[in-house]
Write a protein that holds these residues in place. Structure first.
Motif, PDB file in Angstrom:
ATOM      1  N   GLU A  28      14.334  10.131  21.709  1.00  0.00           N
ATOM      2  CA  GLU A  28      14.567  11.205  21.222  1.00  0.00           C
ATOM      3  C   GLU A  28      15.260  11.882  22.567  1.00  0.00           C
ATOM      4  N   GLY A  29      14.723  11.972  23.079  1.00  0.00           N
ATOM      5  CA  GLY A  29      15.321  12.224  24.254  1.00  0.00           C
ATOM      6  C   GLY A  29      14.762  13.442  25.074  1.00  0.00           C
ATOM      7  N   LYS A  30      13.188  13.630  25.004  1.00  0.00           N
ATOM      8  CA  LYS A  30      12.205  14.494  24.863  1.00  0.00           C
ATOM      9  C   LYS A  30      11.832  13.784  26.046  1.00  0.00           C
ATOM     10  N   CYS A  31      11.701  12.686  27.140  1.00  0.00           N
ATOM     11  CA  CYS A  31      11.281  12.319  28.280  1.00  0.00           C
ATOM     12  C   CYS A  31      12.775  11.591  28.487  1.00  0.00           C
ATOM     13  N   PRO A  32      12.386  11.003  30.657  1.00  0.00           N
ATOM     14  CA  PRO A  32      13.504  10.572  30.613  1.00  0.00           C
ATOM     15  C   PRO A  32      13.291   8.963  30.983  1.00  0.00           C
ATOM     16  N   PRO A  33      14.433   9.220  30.515  1.00  0.00           N
ATOM     17  CA  PRO A  33      14.223   7.189  30.300  1.00  0.00           C
ATOM     18  C   PRO A  33      13.307   6.169  31.625  1.00  0.00           C
ATOM     19  N   ASP A  34      14.158   6.729  32.241  1.00  0.00           N
ATOM     20  CA  ASP A  34      13.331   5.759  33.602  1.00  0.00           C
ATOM     21  C   ASP A  34      11.981   5.893  34.099  1.00  0.00           C
ATOM     22  N   ILE A  35      10.812   7.300  33.098  1.00  0.00           N
ATOM     23  CA  ILE A  35       9.795   7.042  33.357  1.00  0.00           C
ATOM     24  C   ILE A  35       8.768   6.130  33.600  1.00  0.00           C
ATOM     25  N   MET A  36       8.594   5.889  34.644  1.00  0.00           N
ATOM     26  CA  MET A  36       7.034   4.711  34.939  1.00  0.00           C
ATOM     27  C   MET A  36       6.001   5.280  33.867  1.00  0.00           C
ATOM     28  N   HIS A  37       5.342   4.503  33.089  1.00  0.00           N
ATOM     29  CA  HIS A  37       4.411   4.804  32.684  1.00  0.00           C
ATOM     30  C   HIS A  37       2.953   3.972  33.005  1.00  0.00           C
ATOM     31  N   ARG A  38       1.945   4.404  33.492  1.00  0.00           N
ATOM     32  CA  ARG A  38       0.488   3.472  33.770  1.00  0.00           C
ATOM     33  C   ARG A  38      -0.536   3.643  33.178  1.00  0.00           C
ATOM     34  N   HIS A  39      -1.224   2.724  32.464  1.00  0.00           N
ATOM     35  CA  HIS A  39      -1.706   3.059  32.019  1.00  0.00           C
ATOM     36  C   HIS A  39      -3.020   1.859  32.366  1.00  0.00           C
ATOM     37  N   VAL A  40      -3.379   2.773  33.537  1.00  0.00           N
ATOM     38  CA  VAL A  40      -5.106   1.913  34.050  1.00  0.00           C
ATOM     39  C   VAL A  40      -6.187   3.447  34.282  1.00  0.00           C
ATOM     40  N   LYS A  41      -7.229   2.923  33.911  1.00  0.00           N
ATOM     41  CA  LYS A  41      -7.999   3.550  33.264  1.00  0.00           C
ATOM     42  C   LYS A  41      -8.552   3.512  34.467  1.00  0.00           C
ATOM     43  N   TYR A  42      -8.904   5.593  34.628  1.00  0.00           N
ATOM     44  CA  TYR A  42      -9.810   6.805  35.371  1.00  0.00           C
ATOM     45  C   TYR A  42      -7.981   7.109  36.325  1.00  0.00           C
ATOM     46  N   LEU A  43      -6.907   6.621  36.623  1.00  0.00           N
ATOM     47  CA  LEU A  43      -6.306   7.248  37.035  1.00  0.00           C
ATOM     48  C   LEU A  43      -5.394   8.454  36.113  1.00  0.00           C
ATOM     49  N   ASN A  44      -5.692   8.641  34.391  1.00  0.00           N
ATOM     50  CA  ASN A  44      -5.242  10.151  34.388  1.00  0.00           C
ATOM     51  C   ASN A  44      -5.566  11.085  34.734  1.00  0.00           C
ATOM     52  N   ASN A  45      -7.217  11.445  34.572  1.00  0.00           N
ATOM     53  CA  ASN A  45      -8.308  11.929  35.200  1.00  0.00           C
ATOM     54  C   ASN A  45      -8.857  12.503  36.614  1.00  0.00           C
ATOM     55  N   ILE A  46      -8.899  13.374  37.392  1.00  0.00           N
ATOM     56  CA  ILE A  46      -9.377  13.371  38.353  1.00  0.00           C
ATOM     57  C   ILE A  46     -10.617  13.681  37.762  1.00  0.00           C
ATOM     58  N   VAL A  47     -11.330  14.539  36.918  1.00  0.00           N
ATOM     59  CA  VAL A  47     -12.818  14.208  36.666  1.00  0.00           C
ATOM     60  C   VAL A  47     -13.642  12.773  36.162  1.00  0.00           C
ATOM     61  N   GLU A  48     -12.191  11.908  35.028  1.00  0.00           N
ATOM     62  CA  GLU A  48     -13.490  10.783  35.053  1.00  0.00           C
ATOM     63  C   GLU A  48     -12.901   9.991  36.340  1.00  0.00           C
TER      64      GLU A  48
END
Length: 54
Positions: A28-48
């Motif tokens: 949709e063009g709402k996000c840059p096409p070169d953005i990197m997606h990392r799906h690593v446990k615990y990196l998404n939230n410092i509290v977790e």
């Protein structure tokens, strides 16, 4: 958002919905096409992060 305000990386959990949602945002063009997606446990939230090993 300004071009310099976009993140270079998005950290999420491992749920498959994140991958499809990010692909849809890129299409949709709402996000840059070169953005990197990392799906690593615990990196998404410092509290977790306190649940992991030190």
């Amino acid at each position: 958002m300004k071009p310099w305000a976009h993140p270079g990386t998005i950290n999420t959990g491992e749920a498959p919905a994140y991958r499809s949602a990010l692909a849809e945002l890129k299409a949709e063009g709402k996000c840059p096409p070169d953005i990197m997606h990392r799906h690593v446990k615990y990196l998404n939230n410092i509290v977790e992060a306190d649940h992991g090993k030190l």
